[in-house]
Design a protein around this motif. Structure first.
Motif, mmCIF file in Angstrom:
data_model
loop_
_atom_site.group_PDB
_atom_site.id
_atom_site.type_symbol
_atom_site.label_atom_id
_atom_site.label_comp_id
_atom_site.label_asym_id
_atom_site.label_seq_id
_atom_site.Cartn_x
_atom_site.Cartn_y
_atom_site.Cartn_z
ATOM 1 N N LEU A 1 4.807 3.194 6.581
ATOM 2 C CA LEU A 1 3.776 2.214 6.239
ATOM 3 C C LEU A 1 2.469 2.493 6.968
ATOM 4 O O LEU A 1 1.383 2.213 6.447
ATOM 5 C CB LEU A 1 4.268 0.800 6.567
ATOM 6 C CG LEU A 1 5.479 0.317 5.758
ATOM 7 C CD1 LEU A 1 5.930 -1.054 6.233
ATOM 8 C CD2 LEU A 1 5.177 0.284 4.271
ATOM 9 N N ARG A 2 2.547 3.049 8.154
ATOM 10 C CA ARG A 2 1.330 3.374 8.904
ATOM 11 C C ARG A 2 0.544 4.505 8.252
ATOM 12 O O ARG A 2 -0.639 4.707 8.560
ATOM 13 C CB ARG A 2 1.694 3.759 10.338
ATOM 14 C CG ARG A 2 2.072 2.572 11.210
ATOM 15 C CD ARG A 2 2.422 3.002 12.615
ATOM 16 N NE ARG A 2 2.711 1.861 13.482
ATOM 17 C CZ ARG A 2 3.152 1.950 14.725
ATOM 18 N NH1 ARG A 2 3.349 3.149 15.254
ATOM 19 N NH2 ARG A 2 3.393 0.867 15.437
ATOM 20 N N ILE B 1 -7.024 0.517 1.565
ATOM 21 C CA ILE B 1 -6.364 -0.107 0.416
ATOM 22 C C ILE B 1 -5.908 -1.517 0.767
ATOM 23 O O ILE B 1 -6.086 -2.466 -0.014
ATOM 24 C CB ILE B 1 -5.165 0.755 -0.030
ATOM 25 C CG1 ILE B 1 -5.649 2.106 -0.557
ATOM 26 C CG2 ILE B 1 -4.345 0.031 -1.103
ATOM 27 C CD1 ILE B 1 -4.533 3.065 -0.912
ATOM 28 N N LEU B 2 -5.340 -1.677 1.952
ATOM 29 C CA LEU B 2 -4.870 -2.993 2.377
ATOM 30 C C LEU B 2 -6.035 -3.950 2.582
ATOM 31 O O LEU B 2 -5.964 -5.127 2.194
ATOM 32 C CB LEU B 2 -4.057 -2.857 3.669
ATOM 33 C CG LEU B 2 -2.829 -1.949 3.621
ATOM 34 C CD1 LEU B 2 -2.118 -1.959 4.968
ATOM 35 C CD2 LEU B 2 -1.880 -2.375 2.517
ATOM 36 N N GLU B 3 -7.121 -3.469 3.193
ATOM 37 C CA GLU B 3 -8.268 -4.330 3.434
ATOM 38 C C GLU B 3 -8.931 -4.745 2.126
ATOM 39 O O GLU B 3 -9.380 -5.895 1.983
ATOM 40 C CB GLU B 3 -9.263 -3.616 4.338
ATOM 41 C CG GLU B 3 -8.746 -3.419 5.762
ATOM 42 C CD GLU B 3 -9.680 -2.607 6.620
ATOM 43 O OE1 GLU B 3 -10.599 -1.967 6.048
ATOM 44 O OE2 GLU B 3 -9.506 -2.585 7.861
ATOM 45 N N ALA B 4 -8.962 -3.830 1.153
ATOM 46 C CA ALA B 4 -9.549 -4.156 -0.145
ATOM 47 C C ALA B 4 -8.700 -5.194 -0.868
ATOM 48 O O ALA B 4 -9.234 -6.135 -1.473
ATOM 49 C CB ALA B 4 -9.669 -2.890 -0.994
ATOM 50 N N ALA C 1 -5.806 -11.561 -2.078
ATOM 51 C CA ALA C 1 -4.363 -11.415 -2.302
ATOM 52 C C ALA C 1 -3.575 -12.130 -1.205
ATOM 53 O O ALA C 1 -3.996 -12.171 -0.046
ATOM 54 C CB ALA C 1 -3.981 -9.940 -2.339
ATOM 55 N N THR C 2 -2.445 -12.690 -1.581
ATOM 56 C CA THR C 2 -1.557 -13.319 -0.611
ATOM 57 C C THR C 2 -0.798 -12.243 0.156
ATOM 58 O O THR C 2 -0.818 -11.063 -0.214
ATOM 59 C CB THR C 2 -0.556 -14.251 -1.309
ATOM 60 O OG1 THR C 2 0.292 -13.469 -2.160
ATOM 61 C CG2 THR C 2 -1.270 -15.305 -2.134
ATOM 62 N N THR C 3 -0.128 -12.671 1.225
ATOM 63 C CA THR C 3 0.660 -11.722 2.018
ATOM 64 C C THR C 3 1.705 -11.043 1.145
ATOM 65 O O THR C 3 1.925 -9.829 1.240
ATOM 66 C CB THR C 3 1.344 -12.449 3.188
ATOM 67 O OG1 THR C 3 0.356 -13.054 4.003
ATOM 68 C CG2 THR C 3 2.160 -11.477 4.019
ATOM 69 N N ASN D 1 2.410 -5.309 -3.895
ATOM 70 C CA ASN D 1 1.513 -4.641 -4.840
ATOM 71 C C ASN D 1 0.669 -3.524 -4.230
ATOM 72 O O ASN D 1 0.077 -2.734 -4.968
ATOM 73 C CB ASN D 1 0.561 -5.674 -5.478
ATOM 74 C CG ASN D 1 1.310 -6.726 -6.277
ATOM 75 O OD1 ASN D 1 2.411 -6.483 -6.766
ATOM 76 N ND2 ASN D 1 0.722 -7.908 -6.409
ATOM 77 N N ALA D 2 0.610 -3.483 -2.903
ATOM 78 C CA ALA D 2 -0.202 -2.438 -2.262
ATOM 79 C C ALA D 2 0.586 -1.645 -1.239
ATOM 80 O O ALA D 2 0.678 -0.416 -1.319
ATOM 81 C CB ALA D 2 -1.430 -3.083 -1.598
ATOM 82 N N LEU D 3 1.179 -2.334 -0.279
ATOM 83 C CA LEU D 3 1.809 -1.656 0.851
ATOM 84 C C LEU D 3 3.017 -0.823 0.428
ATOM 85 O O LEU D 3 3.068 0.395 0.669
ATOM 86 C CB LEU D 3 2.210 -2.698 1.899
ATOM 87 C CG LEU D 3 2.632 -2.170 3.273
ATOM 88 C CD1 LEU D 3 1.502 -1.377 3.907
ATOM 89 C CD2 LEU D 3 3.033 -3.332 4.167
ATOM 90 N N LEU D 4 4.012 -1.462 -0.178
ATOM 91 C CA LEU D 4 5.240 -0.750 -0.532
ATOM 92 C C LEU D 4 5.027 0.321 -1.608
ATOM 93 O O LEU D 4 5.573 1.422 -1.487
ATOM 94 C CB LEU D 4 6.318 -1.745 -0.960
ATOM 95 C CG LEU D 4 6.856 -2.654 0.157
ATOM 96 C CD1 LEU D 4 7.903 -3.619 -0.381
ATOM 97 C CD2 LEU D 4 7.432 -1.827 1.300
#
Length: 221
Positions: A116-117, A123-126, A132-134, A140-143
């Motif tokens: 994940l790092r 992308i996460l900040e955008a 977006a919720t947590t 939708n972004a991290l995984l």
């Protein structure tokens, strides 16, 4: 050839192989189910992350490090009372899965955190800036962005679990490790030892090949 394999009972080999598959499949399933959210939580609460929580991260990190530092053979023995309470037995496939899961989950969680790092922070900040919720950030972004690394982590964990299942044979867990210990080591039947080792090597190669293909597949998306 028959003289070289004089002590081989192929039916016993088949049953031991089946037990190894059951231990591997069951423990890997629970390891992923427990380790994935733990790895996500470690990442999100880590230093300089979106939901930094030093106390939570410190406690989780300590727990993961303690469990990872225990040699698996010791963990097997220490967990016998808990395993008996949970499954009713410390023997066979059922008795092996709880310590396998406890031994592999912290390892997998750390690999997930590392994967994940590698995700682009922009992308996460955008995603967060768009409101977006947590849950949306995670799903939708991290995984999705970390899928290649996560599948690589699953592959490494699966291979580690193969070696753990072999060690579990020391306490009567069954499988190829148990067969190698009871017949190959204790009865000095070298042919049994060689066959079990070869089968374990083949299993590891299959897992690595499948894992590599999945990583390449998701890297292209």
């Amino acid at each position: 050839m028959e003289a070289l394999l004089a002590n081989i009972d192929w039916y016993e080999i088949w049953l031991a192989t089946l037990d190894t598959f059951l231990m591997l499949g069951g423990s890997l399933l629970f390891t992923v189910l427990l380790g994935l959210p733990l790895g996500v939580l470690l990442f999100l609460t880590g230093p300089r992350q979106l939901f930094e929580q030093k106390t939570v991260y410190g406690l989780l990190s300590l727990l993961v490090n303690v469990l990872r530092s225990l040699p698996f053979i010791i963990l097997l023995i220490v967990m016998i009372p808990f395993t008996v309470f949970l499954t009713g037995t410390s023997l066979g496939v059922a008795g092996a899965i709880p310590p396998l899961v406890v031994g592999a989950t912290p390892f997998f969680a750390r690999l997930v955190e590392t994967a994940l790092r590698e995700v682009d922070r922009g992308i996460l900040e955008a995603t967060q800036a768009m409101g977006a919720t947590t849950r949306q950030i995670i799903w939708n972004a991290l995984l999705p962005e970390a899928r290649p690394g996560i599948f690589a982590a699953i592959t490494v964990t699966a291979i580690t679990l193969v070696s753990y299942t072999a060690m579990a044979g020391v306490v009567g867990a069954g499988g190829l490790g148990d067969l190698a210990i009871r017949f190959g080591y204790q009865r000095f039947q070298t042919d049994v030892m060689v066959v079990t080792v070869v089968l374990l090597l083949v299993l590891v190669q299959i897992l690595q090949t499948v894992g590599d293909k999945l990583v390449v597949h998701f890297s292209r998306k």
